[in-house]
Write a protein that holds these residues in place. Structure first.
Motif, PDB file in Angstrom:
ATOM      1  N   GLU A  74      -1.478  -2.140  -6.994  1.00 22.89           N
ATOM      2  CA  GLU A  74      -2.780  -1.496  -7.190  1.00 22.89           C
ATOM      3  C   GLU A  74      -3.856  -2.546  -7.432  1.00 22.89           C
ATOM      4  O   GLU A  74      -4.972  -2.455  -6.898  1.00 22.89           O
ATOM      5  CB  GLU A  74      -2.712  -0.521  -8.360  1.00 22.89           C
ATOM      6  N   ALA A 121      -7.369  -2.780 -11.458  1.00 25.14           N
ATOM      7  CA  ALA A 121      -6.977  -2.233 -10.166  1.00 25.14           C
ATOM      8  C   ALA A 121      -8.047  -2.429  -9.100  1.00 25.14           C
ATOM      9  O   ALA A 121      -7.850  -2.044  -7.955  1.00 25.14           O
ATOM     10  CB  ALA A 121      -6.660  -0.744 -10.300  1.00 25.14           C
ATOM     11  N   ARG A 133       0.833  -1.204   0.000  1.00 32.17           N
ATOM     12  CA  ARG A 133       0.000   0.000   0.000  1.00 32.17           C
ATOM     13  C   ARG A 133       0.870   1.257   0.000  1.00 32.17           C
ATOM     14  O   ARG A 133       0.569   2.256  -0.667  1.00 32.17           O
ATOM     15  CB  ARG A 133      -0.932  -0.015   1.212  1.00 32.17           C
ATOM     16  N   ARG A 151       1.531   6.604  -6.870  1.00 38.74           N
ATOM     17  CA  ARG A 151       0.367   7.423  -7.228  1.00 38.74           C
ATOM     18  C   ARG A 151       0.614   8.901  -6.983  1.00 38.74           C
ATOM     19  O   ARG A 151       0.206   9.750  -7.772  1.00 38.74           O
ATOM     20  CB  ARG A 151      -0.851   6.958  -6.417  1.00 38.74           C
ATOM     21  N   ALA A 184       2.393   1.648  -3.512  1.00 42.44           N
ATOM     22  CA  ALA A 184       1.375   2.142  -4.445  1.00 42.44           C
ATOM     23  C   ALA A 184       1.108   3.630  -4.223  1.00 42.44           C
ATOM     24  O   ALA A 184       0.907   4.387  -5.175  1.00 42.44           O
ATOM     25  CB  ALA A 184       0.088   1.341  -4.276  1.00 42.44           C
TER      26      ALA A 184
END
Length: 317
Positions: free
Chosen positions: A70, A139, A8, A15, A11
């Protein structure tokens, strides 16, 4: 086994573009984000981030893992929601991404049936062209992706305007395709204008000297393909992905265009004439992820979409 919390974090860095922004989005301290990244690199045995000026950027391995992360996180979120709906803790939720003309035609009819049959189900819609819808599906951000591809009699699927998805091309990676309809593609010209003399072969051949209205560079593959089959390269005078704008330009006599049936059903300008292009078709497909059967509400929506598409096929635009 890779740690979900660290995935997480990776990701979030991918992002948001930096450790600082990822920490803020996750409500973590910045050293905690750096620690999770270091531990993930130790777990994978490879470098995932590297220094870039005052910040960091993902390595090729980092980008690869972040993309998969994702998908994993999206699937976990979907599984959590489906389980909660199954045991009655939450209402059923169905998230759909689709291209504009589908959202304006077959989706409302399917949504009405869904509401009548499953009044507790929540339907969430997002507008996305095919490539974006497939990314959202992978995703785990949507449950259904509505996509299309262009077909030509005697030829296979073509990756067409808006990056149309070839139906079934991802099935081996867990994506299931349910064909909904095949629709004609229309030549759109000014109403009342005298058509050019018919030439042998494609009806487009008579428009070789006309100006054309096309989508963006990424979105005009199908138009170029059809004109090539007719033996000419189109003179593209206007670029727009908005079907209302394309029709308005055609109605004003400023150019001609190719538009699929659903686009004309969604909104048709009174000042245009349309003519189906022989052999040119667009296939619309609903994509889902995972082994069948899917969640009951999703399967119900797929049936409703199929019924709405069957009704649309019987009606003239």
């Amino acid at each position: 086994m890779l740690d979900v919390t660290r995935l997480r974090v990776l990701a979030a860095v991918a992002r948001h573009g930096s450790v600082t922004a990822a920490a803020k989005a996750l409500n973590y301290a910045q050293p905690s984000v750096s620690h999770h990244l270091a531990r993930l690199e130790a777990e994978t045995g490879t470098q995932l981030v590297e220094r870039a000026g005052r910040g960091v950027r993902l390595t090729d391995a980092g980008r690869l893992l972040a993309g998969r992360a994702e998908e994993i996180l999206g699937r976990l979120d979907a599984a959590e929601h489906e389980l909660a709906a199954h045991i009655g803790q939450r209402e059923e939720r169905i998230r759909v991404a689709g291209f504009p003309s589908a959202l304006a035609t077959v989706v409302p009819a399917a949504a009405a049936r869904l509401r009548a049959d499953r009044p507790g189900a929540e339907l969430l819609l997002a507008e996305a062209e095919p490539q974006g819808a497939v990314r959202m599906l992978r995703a785990g951000r949507v449950d259904v992706a509505l996509v299309f591809s262009y077909l030509q009699q005697g030829a296979g699927p073509l990756q067409g305007p808006e990056g149309g998805q070839r139906p079934g091309e991802d099935e081996e990676e867990g994506v299931r395709a349910r064909p909904l309809l095949e629709e004609p593609v229309h030549l759109v010209t000014q109403a009342g204008a005298a058509p050019p003399p018919r030439a042998a072969g494609s009806p487009l051949a008579g428009y070789a000297e006309h100006r054309w209205i096309a989508g963006c560079e990424r979105c005009r593959v199908h138009l170029l393909w059809q004109c090539e089959l007719a033996g000419f390269v189109p003179q593209i005078a206007f670029t727009t992905d908005d079907v209302l704008v394309a029709q308005a330009l055609a109605a004003a006599g400023l150019g001609v265009a190719l538009l699929p049936d659903l686009a004309l059903r969604a909104a048709r300008h009174p000042g245009v004439r349309t003519e189906p292009l022989p052999g040119a078709r667009r296939q619309v497909v609903a994509l889902t992820y995972g082994e069948p059967p899917g969640p009951p509400a999703v399967e119900h929506l797929l049936d409703a979409l199929a019924d709405a598409a069957a009704t649309a096929r019987k009606q003239a635009p």
